[in-house]
Design an enzyme around this catalytic site. Structure first.
Site, PDB file in Angstrom:
ATOM      1  N   ASP A 189       0.869  -1.181   0.000  1.00 27.62           N
ATOM      2  CA  ASP A 189       0.000   0.000   0.000  1.00 27.62           C
ATOM      3  C   ASP A 189       0.908   1.234   0.000  1.00 27.62           C
ATOM      4  OD1 ASP A 189      -2.037   1.830   0.310  1.00 27.62           O
ATOM      5  OD2 ASP A 189      -3.078   0.683   1.841  1.00 27.62           O
ATOM      6  N   HIS A 194       1.463   8.588   2.958  1.00 26.89           N
ATOM      7  CA  HIS A 194       1.833   7.990   4.236  1.00 26.89           C
ATOM      8  C   HIS A 194       3.332   8.036   4.511  1.00 26.89           C
ATOM      9  CE1 HIS A 194      -2.288   6.672   4.242  1.00 26.89           C
ATOM     10  NE2 HIS A 194      -2.114   6.087   3.076  1.00 26.89           N
ATOM     11  N   ILE A 209       0.134  10.582   7.368  1.00 21.75           N
ATOM     12  CA  ILE A 209      -0.847   9.898   8.210  1.00 21.75           C
ATOM     13  C   ILE A 209      -0.668   8.387   8.107  1.00 21.75           C
ATOM     14  CG2 ILE A 209      -2.509  11.784   8.013  1.00 21.75           C
ATOM     15  CD1 ILE A 209      -4.059  10.104   5.980  1.00 21.75           C
ATOM     16  N   GLY A 212      -5.278   4.032   6.555  1.00 24.65           N
ATOM     17  CA  GLY A 212      -6.530   3.599   7.159  1.00 24.65           C
ATOM     18  C   GLY A 212      -6.540   2.097   7.387  1.00 24.65           C
TER      19      GLY A 212
END
Length: 282
Positions: A189, A194, A209, A212
């Site tokens: 991912d 990120h 961040i 998720g």
């Protein structure tokens, strides 16, 4: 600008993956298992010298097609893409060692209007390459923040599970690590949101961040621990909504009801980051 029919029928590459014990261990470590060296139950997921178990949430990274929405042919503003919801249905325990096939397709697109973004629904079927048996189905809702107003349909919008009004029966705090998103990216991912501070700033965040789906993994750990006594095979599925981002290094508090309902919040900011959760256990 999104072309509705083109995106709805976008050819997402089929993925074949040889899943190995190393993959299973790395995934478990990337979502935070192994932080308590005295919890022997966690060793069944991170110690390759044991009869390994696979965390159910690994279904979201197995045979993952990568950040395919970054392909300019999709017409999507990839910098403003945010993961909105995730669903997992498990038909049998995921393999520790074996080849799997992931087939991902777009199942729906909802135009929320000019300046309001769009919702993209997608589904991935994971099958055993040798037998063709269906192992798991994952479903995602992706919020395309920069792509509303293209003239697509305004519905239907998939419903979410209501959160009980009573106090949760169980709460569990699990810490994330400052570098956790950098590890988690290696599951496939690789959205730069990120990792790259400049990309994060362009997307409106003060720093990179946590994925998720990494947050989902931390919450799944809490659910398997509290509702399944670390028996991954007991989990049959889950669904949740991502309501706010987590920053690496924060503590995720999962609030669980015995019915399987759940939500999660970041302790340091008292912000709900996962909502409308429902887990199914045998």
């Amino acid at each position: 600008m999104i072309d509705y029919e083109k995106l709805l029928n976008f050819p997402i590459p089929e993925v074949r993956q040889r899943v190995t014990p190393r993959d299973a261990v790395f995934y478990a470590l990337s979502i935070g298992l192994g932080q308590d060296p005295m919890d022997k139950r966690q060793l069944d997921y991170v110690d390759a010298h044991r009869a390994l178990r696979v965390m159910p949430s690994m279904a979201v990274v197995i045979a993952h097609p990568g950040f395919w929405l970054a392909n300019p042919e999709t017409g999507v503003d990839a910098v403003k893409v945010v993961h909105g919801e995730q669903r997992i249905t498990l038909h049998c325990p995921l393999p520790v060692d074996g080849e799997v096939i992931g087939r991902t397709r777009v199942t729906g697109i909802v135009d929320k209007g000019e300046g309001k973004g769009a919702l993209l629904y997608s589904e991935k079927e994971i099958t055993d390459a040798a037998t063709g048996a269906l192992l798991a189905v994952t479903g995602s809702t992706t919020f395309l923040r920069g792509d509303g107003g293209f003239g697509g349909p305004a519905g239907p919008v998939q419903p979410v599970h209501p959160v009980p009004e009573t106090a949760p029966d169980i709460t569990l705090d699990l810490a994330t690590r400052p570098e956790q998103a950098l590890y988690y990216r290696l599951n496939g991912d690789d959205n730069p949101l990120h990792a790259d501070p400049d990309i994060a700033a362009r997307a409106g965040f003060p720093r990179p961040i946590l994925h998720g789906l990494c947050t989902l993994g931390v919450v799944t750990h809490a659910l398997v621990r509290e509702l399944g006594n670390y028996d991954a095979a007991a989990m049959k599925g889950l669904a949740l909504r991502f309501s706010s981002p987590v920053y690496p290094g924060e503590t995720i508090r999962t609030e669980i009801w015995k019915s399987g309902a759940f939500r999660a919040r970041v302790v340091e900011r008292d912000v709900v980051v996962v909502n409308n959760g429902k887990a199914d256990f045998a």
